[in-house]
Scaffold this active site. Structure first.
Site, PDB file in Angstrom:
ATOM      1  CE  LYS A  72      -3.301  -2.594   2.731  1.00 53.30           C
ATOM      2  NZ  LYS A  72      -3.622  -2.984   4.109  1.00 53.30           N
ATOM      3  CE1 TYR A 132      -6.977   3.253   2.787  1.00 59.70           C
ATOM      4  CE2 TYR A 132      -6.109   1.173   1.983  1.00 59.70           C
ATOM      5  CZ  TYR A 132      -7.038   1.885   2.704  1.00 59.70           C
ATOM      6  OH  TYR A 132      -8.070   1.219   3.329  1.00 59.70           O
TER       7      TYR A 132
END
Ligand SMILES: Cc1cn([C@H]2C[C@H](O)[C@@H](COP(=O)(O)OP(=O)(O)O[C@H]3O[C@H](C)C(=O)[C@H](O)[C@H]3O)O2)c(=O)[nH]c1=O
Length: 189
Positions: A72, A132
């Site tokens: 991420k 994200y």
């Protein structure tokens, strides 16, 4: 793009350059070629965005197990968080260690959380929005969590005696010691 290491190899702080003028500023929040040129070659396939109304909202500690494990790239588009990554790779010299980095709309910093790390954050302002990028798609059957307040991990969320705002899922997450990590250290970073 400024790239800084953290105490956990592989977990990095990325700070894009902001071009300011009388109107405000512009930045490239993500550029595949810029990151590839710096040796970070990740193929993001899903963008996530969450709003947390109250300060003290904790989302974490989360992961997806293989075959849908996710790296991420986390940033804050409104407000401020302490973003936390925990090394969950069996055999890693830093297994069970965590780092926390303050990300905010103001500081523009991003945290790169590799596959094999638990991820979570606590909000430090009302109406905080976190966006994200993920390297794999949502796979509910592979979705998992570990207790945000695990005594062995001992993450310092900076909450003091204030009660965290949690989902039912996060309230019921298992302890780290009772959890069988699906991740293994590859002996490199
Ligand atoms: C993660 C995800 C969730 N959802 C649905 C499933 C639930 O009905 C709803 C809320 O999901 P959840 O409570 O898991 O959301 P968070 O607590 O913010 O979880 C996330 O927070 C931490 C910080 C993470 O790093 C993960 O990306 C993710 O686990 O969105 C989707 O439809 N797609 C998704 O990719």
């Amino acid at each position: 793009m400024q790239i800084d290491d953290t105490a956990l190899p592989g977990v990095m702080i990325l700070t894009p350059r902001r071009f300011s003028d009388a109107r405000g500023w512009f930045m490239e929040s993500w550029n595949r070629e810029t990151l590839r040129a710096r040796g970070i070659d990740l193929d993001f396939v899903q963008d996530n965005h969450s709003l947390s109304l109250e300060p003290g909202t904790v989302r974490g500690l989360h992961y997806q197990r293989p075959p849908h494990a996710q790296a991420k790239l986390v940033r804050v588009v409104a407000g401020r968080i302490l973003d936390v990554a925990v090394d969950a790779r069996k055999g890693s010299p830093t297994y069970g260690r965590w780092v926390g980095v303050e990300l905010s709309a103001a500081n523009g910093r991003q945290l790169l959380v590799p596959v094999g790390f638990l991820h979570g954050f606590v909000t430090r302002e009302p109406d905080t929005q976190v966006a994200y990028k993920c390297t794999d798609v949502y796979a509910p059957d592979c979705d998992g969590s570990v207790a945000w307040d695990d005594p062995d991990l001992a993450v310092d969320w900076g909450l003091g005696a204030d009660a965290a705002v949690l989902s039912d899922k996060d309230r019921a997450a298992p302890r780290f010691a009772d959890w069988d990590s699906p991740f293994a250290w590859d002996g490199r970073e």
